[in-house]
Design a protein around this motif. Structure first.
Motif, PDB file in Angstrom:
ATOM      1  N   ALA A 298    -132.696  95.291 -40.582  1.00  9.89           N
ATOM      2  CA  ALA A 298    -132.120  94.213 -41.381  1.00  9.89           C
ATOM      3  C   ALA A 298    -131.044  94.705 -42.326  1.00  9.89           C
ATOM      4  CB  ALA A 298    -133.226  93.502 -42.164  1.00  9.89           C
ATOM      5  N   PHE A 299    -131.274  95.847 -42.980  1.00  6.07           N
ATOM      6  CA  PHE A 299    -130.353  96.311 -44.013  1.00  6.07           C
ATOM      7  C   PHE A 299    -129.306  97.292 -43.494  1.00  6.07           C
ATOM      8  CE2 PHE A 299    -133.846  94.711 -46.570  1.00  6.07           C
ATOM      9  CZ  PHE A 299    -133.170  94.052 -47.577  1.00  6.07           C
TER      10      PHE A 299
ATOM     11  N   PHE B 222    -125.096  91.811 -43.031  1.00  9.58           N
ATOM     12  CA  PHE B 222    -124.450  90.554 -43.416  1.00  9.58           C
ATOM     13  C   PHE B 222    -125.438  89.389 -43.337  1.00  9.58           C
ATOM     14  CE2 PHE B 222    -122.263  86.671 -41.942  1.00  9.58           C
ATOM     15  CZ  PHE B 222    -121.535  86.391 -43.085  1.00  9.58           C
ATOM     16  N   ILE B 223    -126.137  89.261 -42.207  1.00 10.05           N
ATOM     17  CA  ILE B 223    -127.112  88.181 -42.036  1.00 10.05           C
ATOM     18  C   ILE B 223    -128.216  88.299 -43.079  1.00 10.05           C
ATOM     19  CG2 ILE B 223    -128.779  87.145 -40.454  1.00 10.05           C
ATOM     20  CD1 ILE B 223    -125.884  86.705 -39.671  1.00 10.05           C
ATOM     21  N   THR B 224    -128.657  89.523 -43.369  1.00  6.65           N
ATOM     22  CA  THR B 224    -129.716  89.736 -44.358  1.00  6.65           C
ATOM     23  C   THR B 224    -129.267  89.281 -45.742  1.00  6.65           C
ATOM     24  OG1 THR B 224    -130.552  91.608 -43.087  1.00  6.65           O
ATOM     25  CG2 THR B 224    -131.243  91.453 -45.387  1.00  6.65           C
ATOM     26  N   ASN B 225    -128.050  89.665 -46.132  1.00  7.87           N
ATOM     27  CA  ASN B 225    -127.551  89.277 -47.455  1.00  7.87           C
ATOM     28  C   ASN B 225    -127.407  87.761 -47.589  1.00  7.87           C
ATOM     29  OD1 ASN B 225    -127.405  91.860 -48.457  1.00  7.87           O
ATOM     30  ND2 ASN B 225    -125.277  92.172 -47.876  1.00  7.87           N
TER      31      ASN B 225
ATOM     32  N   GLY C  69    -123.444  84.167 -50.721  1.00  4.92           N
ATOM     33  CA  GLY C  69    -123.972  85.384 -50.100  1.00  4.92           C
ATOM     34  C   GLY C  69    -122.953  86.072 -49.217  1.00  4.92           C
ATOM     35  N   ALA C  70    -122.189  85.266 -48.441  1.00  5.40           N
ATOM     36  CA  ALA C  70    -121.148  85.840 -47.579  1.00  5.40           C
ATOM     37  C   ALA C  70    -120.068  86.525 -48.405  1.00  5.40           C
ATOM     38  CB  ALA C  70    -120.547  84.743 -46.700  1.00  5.40           C
ATOM     39  N   LEU C  71    -119.638  85.866 -49.487  1.00  3.94           N
ATOM     40  CA  LEU C  71    -118.606  86.453 -50.340  1.00  3.94           C
ATOM     41  C   LEU C  71    -119.110  87.723 -51.026  1.00  3.94           C
ATOM     42  CD1 LEU C  71    -117.185  83.201 -51.990  1.00  3.94           C
ATOM     43  CD2 LEU C  71    -116.143  84.553 -50.165  1.00  3.94           C
ATOM     44  N   CYS C  72    -120.333  87.673 -51.546  1.00  2.06           N
ATOM     45  CA  CYS C  72    -120.887  88.827 -52.263  1.00  2.06           C
ATOM     46  C   CYS C  72    -121.122  90.006 -51.327  1.00  2.06           C
ATOM     47  CB  CYS C  72    -122.193  88.440 -52.952  1.00  2.06           C
ATOM     48  SG  CYS C  72    -121.969  87.332 -54.362  1.00  2.06           S
ATOM     49  N   HIS C  73    -121.451  89.725 -50.070  1.00  6.73           N
ATOM     50  CA  HIS C  73    -121.642  90.810 -49.103  1.00  6.73           C
ATOM     51  C   HIS C  73    -120.378  91.654 -48.986  1.00  6.73           C
ATOM     52  CE1 HIS C  73    -122.535  92.909 -45.341  1.00  6.73           C
ATOM     53  NE2 HIS C  73    -121.352  92.502 -44.919  1.00  6.73           N
TER      54      HIS C  73
END
Length: 360
Positions: free
Chosen positions: A27-28, A33-36, A80-84
């Motif tokens: 996951a990490f 990306f999906i995890t975040n 979440g996408a932006l922060c990733h």
């Protein structure tokens, strides 16, 4: 006490713990990306649920507003996408800082006034005699240990030279590590293999003279490196090499005498300790720097900036024409690689494709 340690060790070796660690690693790392995004939307949704139940308990709200929770969950997904990608960019910038620190720590040069001194190269040296690993016995101004140079051929007129060492700063912190630093050696004149030009990745000033001024062609060699920085100053370094971790004191003295005869100072030499060296495969940390390192870091940072800017612009463009916030997020997720269940209303379920990665 020992029984408790044994119990803990057995617990960590159970199939449940091993499976959990495997899932977390996947996951990490593979699907970060999906995890975040999943963590962000989950926390946003749960946070809103808790907030609304708090408001209901204190008579500040009559009933649970599921639409608000849905909107907050979709907001968490977009954030979440932006922060990733913002996090990826910060990690990249941290790598740049680490490289700058390494460049300062491993500096092995002395500074001087005027032009680089004239040093005669070894006339009968063949570049093939340099190939392979050499132990650095002494070098100008360095605190590194286990320092070696490894020469490999790229073409008839070019070699690669890789410095491998352990850094005193990390040694003092008890961190088992290795550090390799690969440069390029050009041989401008084919019949003068002892007179070369070197380019190191962290040296923004360009190439430097790389002169083999003494060698027997098989067991020892001495290198003088000098770079003209301005008309009034230069930086220079000298290295004594051996095919074994030690070298006879008489040979070292003879090399230093040849340097003195050519007007070179020998007081800046430091002896390299090869007594306690960590093999690369046994180290906890391997720091590798070559000509592609900065290209990769700058490329990753550029891609992260572009991705963040693209997502922000996408969000603003869609929001400008959307009827409400839920429509905005659903439309954004379509553009970022997700899909919906086919509905066009504000309750459309968002289905994220697990194979989509926004960052290559």
């Amino acid at each position: 006490m020992l029984r408790g340690v044994d119990l803990m060790r057995k617990l960590l070796q159970t199939s449940l713990v091993i499976s959990t660690r495997r899932i977390a690693n996947t996951a990490f790392n593979k699907h970060l990306f999906i995890t975040n995004v999943t963590l962000s939307l989950s926390l946003s949704g749960m946070g809103d649920v808790l907030q609304q139940h708090h408001n209901i308990a204190y008579k500040q709200q009559a009933t649970w507003d599921i639409t608000r929770t849905r909107h907050m969950t979709c907001t968490g997904m977009t954030v979440g996408a932006l922060c990733h990608h913002w996090t990826v960019m910060l990690v990249t910038l941290r790598q740049v800082v680490v490289l700058c620190v390494v460049s300062v720590v491993v500096n092995g040069h002395d500074w001087g006034w005027g032009k680089c001194p004239r040093v005669d190269h070894s006339p009968n040296l063949s570049s093939d005699q340099l190939l392979g690993q050499w132990y650095v016995i002494e070098q100008f101004d360095t605190s590194s240990t286990c320092l070696t140079l490894n020469y490999t051929r790229v073409s008839p007129t070019q070699l690669k030279v890789t410095k491998s060492r352990q850094l005193v700063l990390l040694d003092s912190l008890r961190i088992e590590h290795t550090n390799s630093y690969t440069g390029t050696l050009d041989i401008p004149d084919g019949d003068k293999s002892g007179k070369m030009r070197v380019k190191w990745p962290l040296n923004i000033a360009g190439k430097a003279d790389y002169i083999v001024f003494d060698t027997d062609g098989s067991s020892y060699a001495a290198v003088f490196e000098c770079q003209q920085l301005t008309r009034i100053g230069h930086r220079a370094s000298a290295t004594i090499l051996s095919k074994t971790p030690t070298l006879d004191a008489a040979i070292i003295a003879e090399i230093k005498k040849k340097m003195t005869d050519q007007g070179l100072d020998t007081h800046d030499f430091d002896v390299i300790d090869h007594s306690v060296c960590i093999r690369r495969e046994d180290s906890d940390l391997n720091i590798n720097i070559d000509e592609d390192t900065f290209k990769k870091i700058i490329g990753d940072a550029s891609d992260s900036f572009k991705t963040i800017a693209s997502q922000v612009m996408t969000f603003l463009q869609v929001a400008n024409g959307a009827s409400n916030f839920a429509d905005t997020v659903v439309d954004v997720t379509r553009r970022l690689g997700a899909s919906t269940n086919g509905s066009s209303d504000t309750s459309a379920a968002v289905l994220v494709d697990p194979d989509v990665e926004l960052l290559a």
